[in-house]
Design a protein around this motif. Structure first.
Motif, PDB file in Angstrom:
ATOM      1  N   ARG A   1       0.827  -1.204   0.000  1.00  0.00           N
ATOM      2  CA  ARG A   1       0.000   0.000   0.000  1.00  0.00           C
ATOM      3  C   ARG A   1       0.863   1.256   0.000  1.00  0.00           C
ATOM      4  O   ARG A   1       0.528   2.253  -0.663  1.00  0.00           O
ATOM      5  CB  ARG A   1      -0.930  -0.007   1.215  1.00  0.00           C
ATOM      6  CG  ARG A   1      -2.085  -0.978   1.109  1.00  0.00           C
ATOM      7  CD  ARG A   1      -3.150  -0.689   2.159  1.00  0.00           C
ATOM      8  NE  ARG A   1      -2.648  -0.912   3.499  1.00  0.00           N
ATOM      9  CZ  ARG A   1      -2.792  -2.060   4.153  1.00  0.00           C
ATOM     10  NH1 ARG A   1      -3.416  -3.075   3.588  1.00  0.00           N
ATOM     11  NH2 ARG A   1      -2.327  -2.188   5.377  1.00  0.00           N
ATOM     12  N   SER A   2       1.969   1.221   0.730  1.00  0.00           N
ATOM     13  CA  SER A   2       2.865   2.374   0.768  1.00  0.00           C
ATOM     14  C   SER A   2       3.485   2.646  -0.599  1.00  0.00           C
ATOM     15  O   SER A   2       3.542   3.794  -1.051  1.00  0.00           O
ATOM     16  CB  SER A   2       3.965   2.122   1.811  1.00  0.00           C
ATOM     17  OG  SER A   2       4.906   3.173   1.816  1.00  0.00           O
ATOM     18  N   LEU A   3       3.924   1.564  -1.270  1.00  0.00           N
ATOM     19  CA  LEU A   3       4.504   1.725  -2.615  1.00  0.00           C
ATOM     20  C   LEU A   3       3.464   2.204  -3.618  1.00  0.00           C
ATOM     21  O   LEU A   3       3.739   3.065  -4.454  1.00  0.00           O
ATOM     22  CB  LEU A   3       5.111   0.399  -3.072  1.00  0.00           C
ATOM     23  CG  LEU A   3       6.376  -0.066  -2.347  1.00  0.00           C
ATOM     24  CD1 LEU A   3       6.765  -1.477  -2.785  1.00  0.00           C
ATOM     25  CD2 LEU A   3       7.536   0.889  -2.602  1.00  0.00           C
ATOM     26  N   ALA A   4       2.244   1.621  -3.530  1.00  0.00           N
ATOM     27  CA  ALA A   4       1.179   2.033  -4.447  1.00  0.00           C
ATOM     28  C   ALA A   4       0.806   3.492  -4.225  1.00  0.00           C
ATOM     29  O   ALA A   4       0.575   4.244  -5.182  1.00  0.00           O
ATOM     30  CB  ALA A   4      -0.042   1.131  -4.248  1.00  0.00           C
ATOM     31  N   SER A   5       0.753   3.913  -2.955  1.00  0.00           N
ATOM     32  CA  SER A   5       0.439   5.312  -2.641  1.00  0.00           C
ATOM     33  C   SER A   5       1.517   6.248  -3.149  1.00  0.00           C
ATOM     34  O   SER A   5       1.223   7.318  -3.696  1.00  0.00           O
ATOM     35  CB  SER A   5       0.274   5.460  -1.133  1.00  0.00           C
ATOM     36  OG  SER A   5       0.048   6.804  -0.781  1.00  0.00           O
ATOM     37  N   ALA A   6       2.799   5.827  -2.993  1.00  0.00           N
ATOM     38  CA  ALA A   6       3.905   6.658  -3.470  1.00  0.00           C
ATOM     39  C   ALA A   6       3.868   6.796  -4.988  1.00  0.00           C
ATOM     40  O   ALA A   6       4.083   7.892  -5.531  1.00  0.00           O
ATOM     41  CB  ALA A   6       5.228   6.047  -3.020  1.00  0.00           C
ATOM     42  N   CYS A   7       3.567   5.677  -5.679  1.00  0.00           N
ATOM     43  CA  CYS A   7       3.471   5.737  -7.150  1.00  0.00           C
ATOM     44  C   CYS A   7       2.309   6.620  -7.586  1.00  0.00           C
ATOM     45  O   CYS A   7       2.418   7.371  -8.556  1.00  0.00           O
ATOM     46  CB  CYS A   7       3.294   4.322  -7.703  1.00  0.00           C
ATOM     47  SG  CYS A   7       4.752   3.274  -7.539  1.00  0.00           S
ATOM     48  N   HIS A   8       1.190   6.530  -6.857  1.00  0.00           N
ATOM     49  CA  HIS A   8       0.020   7.360  -7.192  1.00  0.00           C
ATOM     50  C   HIS A   8       0.328   8.841  -6.990  1.00  0.00           C
ATOM     51  O   HIS A   8      -0.020   9.677  -7.828  1.00  0.00           O
ATOM     52  CB  HIS A   8      -1.155   6.928  -6.323  1.00  0.00           C
ATOM     53  CG  HIS A   8      -2.436   7.648  -6.640  1.00  0.00           C
ATOM     54  ND1 HIS A   8      -3.118   7.446  -7.826  1.00  0.00           N
ATOM     55  CD2 HIS A   8      -3.139   8.575  -5.932  1.00  0.00           C
ATOM     56  CE1 HIS A   8      -4.194   8.210  -7.839  1.00  0.00           C
ATOM     57  NE2 HIS A   8      -4.235   8.913  -6.694  1.00  0.00           N
ATOM     58  N   LEU A   9       0.990   9.175  -5.882  1.00  0.00           N
ATOM     59  CA  LEU A   9       1.349  10.573  -5.619  1.00  0.00           C
ATOM     60  C   LEU A   9       2.343  11.086  -6.655  1.00  0.00           C
ATOM     61  O   LEU A   9       2.257  12.238  -7.095  1.00  0.00           O
ATOM     62  CB  LEU A   9       1.950  10.689  -4.216  1.00  0.00           C
ATOM     63  CG  LEU A   9       0.977  10.514  -3.046  1.00  0.00           C
ATOM     64  CD1 LEU A   9       1.741  10.503  -1.730  1.00  0.00           C
ATOM     65  CD2 LEU A   9      -0.056  11.633  -3.040  1.00  0.00           C
ATOM     66  N   LYS A  10       3.286  10.208  -7.048  1.00  0.00           N
ATOM     67  CA  LYS A  10       4.266  10.602  -8.061  1.00  0.00           C
ATOM     68  C   LYS A  10       3.585  10.878  -9.388  1.00  0.00           C
ATOM     69  O   LYS A  10       3.920  11.838 -10.101  1.00  0.00           O
ATOM     70  CB  LYS A  10       5.312   9.501  -8.209  1.00  0.00           C
ATOM     71  CG  LYS A  10       6.474   9.883  -9.100  1.00  0.00           C
ATOM     72  CD  LYS A  10       7.520   8.771  -9.122  1.00  0.00           C
ATOM     73  CE  LYS A  10       8.694   9.170 -10.012  1.00  0.00           C
ATOM     74  NZ  LYS A  10       9.717   8.087 -10.064  1.00  0.00           N
ATOM     75  N   SER A  11       2.597  10.034  -9.739  1.00  0.00           N
ATOM     76  CA  SER A  11       1.856  10.227 -10.985  1.00  0.00           C
ATOM     77  C   SER A  11       1.059  11.527 -10.953  1.00  0.00           C
ATOM     78  O   SER A  11       1.046  12.292 -11.919  1.00  0.00           O
ATOM     79  CB  SER A  11       0.928   9.035 -11.199  1.00  0.00           C
ATOM     80  OG  SER A  11       0.136   9.224 -12.341  1.00  0.00           O
ATOM     81  N   ASP A  12       0.383  11.799  -9.804  1.00  0.00           N
ATOM     82  CA  ASP A  12      -0.372  13.052  -9.671  1.00  0.00           C
ATOM     83  C   ASP A  12       0.538  14.274  -9.740  1.00  0.00           C
ATOM     84  O   ASP A  12       0.191  15.298 -10.348  1.00  0.00           O
ATOM     85  CB  ASP A  12      -1.142  13.062  -8.346  1.00  0.00           C
ATOM     86  CG  ASP A  12      -2.284  12.065  -8.345  1.00  0.00           C
ATOM     87  OD1 ASP A  12      -2.640  11.579  -9.442  1.00  0.00           O
ATOM     88  OD2 ASP A  12      -2.797  11.762  -7.248  1.00  0.00           O
ATOM     89  N   TYR A  13       1.741  14.149  -9.124  1.00  0.00           N
ATOM     90  CA  TYR A  13       2.692  15.259  -9.135  1.00  0.00           C
ATOM     91  C   TYR A  13       3.176  15.539 -10.557  1.00  0.00           C
ATOM     92  O   TYR A  13       3.305  16.699 -10.958  1.00  0.00           O
ATOM     93  CB  TYR A  13       3.866  14.918  -8.226  1.00  0.00           C
ATOM     94  CG  TYR A  13       4.932  15.994  -8.157  1.00  0.00           C
ATOM     95  CD1 TYR A  13       4.701  17.190  -7.478  1.00  0.00           C
ATOM     96  CD2 TYR A  13       6.168  15.809  -8.782  1.00  0.00           C
ATOM     97  CE1 TYR A  13       5.663  18.176  -7.417  1.00  0.00           C
ATOM     98  CE2 TYR A  13       7.141  16.792  -8.727  1.00  0.00           C
ATOM     99  CZ  TYR A  13       6.886  17.971  -8.045  1.00  0.00           C
ATOM    100  OH  TYR A  13       7.851  18.933  -7.999  1.00  0.00           O
TER     101      TYR A  13
END
Length: 277
Positions: A235-247
């Protein structure tokens, strides 16, 4: 959360299984290769492979013994786990080192033949086989004691539930302990090698070859704590990837808006210059 003595012992046991398997493969490649080299360098390398093979075999049995010692001590007395971890390391990796050195010395003085893969003299052979049998016997006794303690705990009046469910839990716990403690090795521990060689080979292929895999599945991949930590990490990795994509999308949007503003300014400035002309 997973950094505790119990899991450190499991990790060392898994490592001993891995190194044991690698040493068996290296020994087979060395002894049964078709190169046919008989020079001094090849002979020294072959003997070195046999030394590491004997060491990792003994180390694997003694890490099984460490598992039994740890579990039995945990059930009998309450203690600080970290206090005895150095002792467990000495038992798991230190004692096999002593017996492997003794085996090497006895080989040099009593049976210094070929690649040290023969067992004509009994002393070098028992230097390795004796400690292994001793660890199997000790682990079997620990297994019996652990099952006895589990029976006492299940029969305690503080434990609720029906007898059927209690004995079901006991049977499950006992079956889970067999691969962890290597109890199945007691079957052929006292049989002469010449008498039980074929049966022992079949037994090893059926049970021994999958023991490390079974232990890893039961005590690692099916462990609820491990699964919870893996899910948390995922979940932490998925959240980080999602935030990176949004950024990245946000940066692209800002960049696009900035360039459009610059184009509008340029056009306005050009119009002003043209009107002045």
């Amino acid at each position: 959360k997973l950094r505790c003595t119990r899991n450190y012992i499991h990790l060392n046991l898994f490592l001993s299984f891995i190194l044991r398997a690698i040493s068996v493969l290296l020994k087979d490649v060395t002894l049964y290769s078709d190169s046919g080299q008989c020079n001094e360098t090849a002979l020294t390398g072959c003997r070195a492979v046999l030394i590491f093979f004997q060491y990792f075999i003994v180390a694997n049995f003694y890490w099984l013994l460490v598992e039994g010692l740890y579990l039995h001590t945990l059930l009998v007395v309450f203690f600080s786990e970290n206090k005895y971890f150095v002792l467990y390391m000495l038992i798991g990796w230190g004692i096999p080192t002593i017996f492997t050195i003794m085996w090497t010395i006895t080989r040099i003085y009593l049976e210094d033949d070929d690649c040290w893969d023969t067992n004509k003299h009994s002393i070098p052979w028992w230097t390795i086989k004796g400690p292994i049998i001793a660890s199997i016997i000790l682990n079997f006794l620990l297994f019996i004691s652990i099952v006895r303690i589990l029976i006492q705990k299940l029969r305690s009046p503080d434990i609720g539930g029906k007898d059927h469910s209690q004995y079901k839990r006991l049977a499950k716990s006992t079956l889970l302990l067999i691969p962890l403690l290597g109890v199945h090795y007691i079957v052929f521990a006292f049989f002469p090698d010449k008498v039980s060689e074929e049966y022992k080979m079949a037994f090893e292929l059926c049970f021994g070859s999958f023991q490390g895999f079974i232990v890893a599945v039961l005590y690692c991949f099916l462990n609820s704590e491990v699964q919870a930590e893996l899910k948390k990490k995922w979940r932490s990795l998925a959240s980080a990837c999602h935030l990176k994509s949004d950024y990245s999308k946000h940066r692209t949007s800002i960049s696009g808006n900035g360039s459009s503003r610059r184009n509008t300014r340029a056009q306005s400035f050009l119009q002003t210059e043209t009107s002045l002309v």
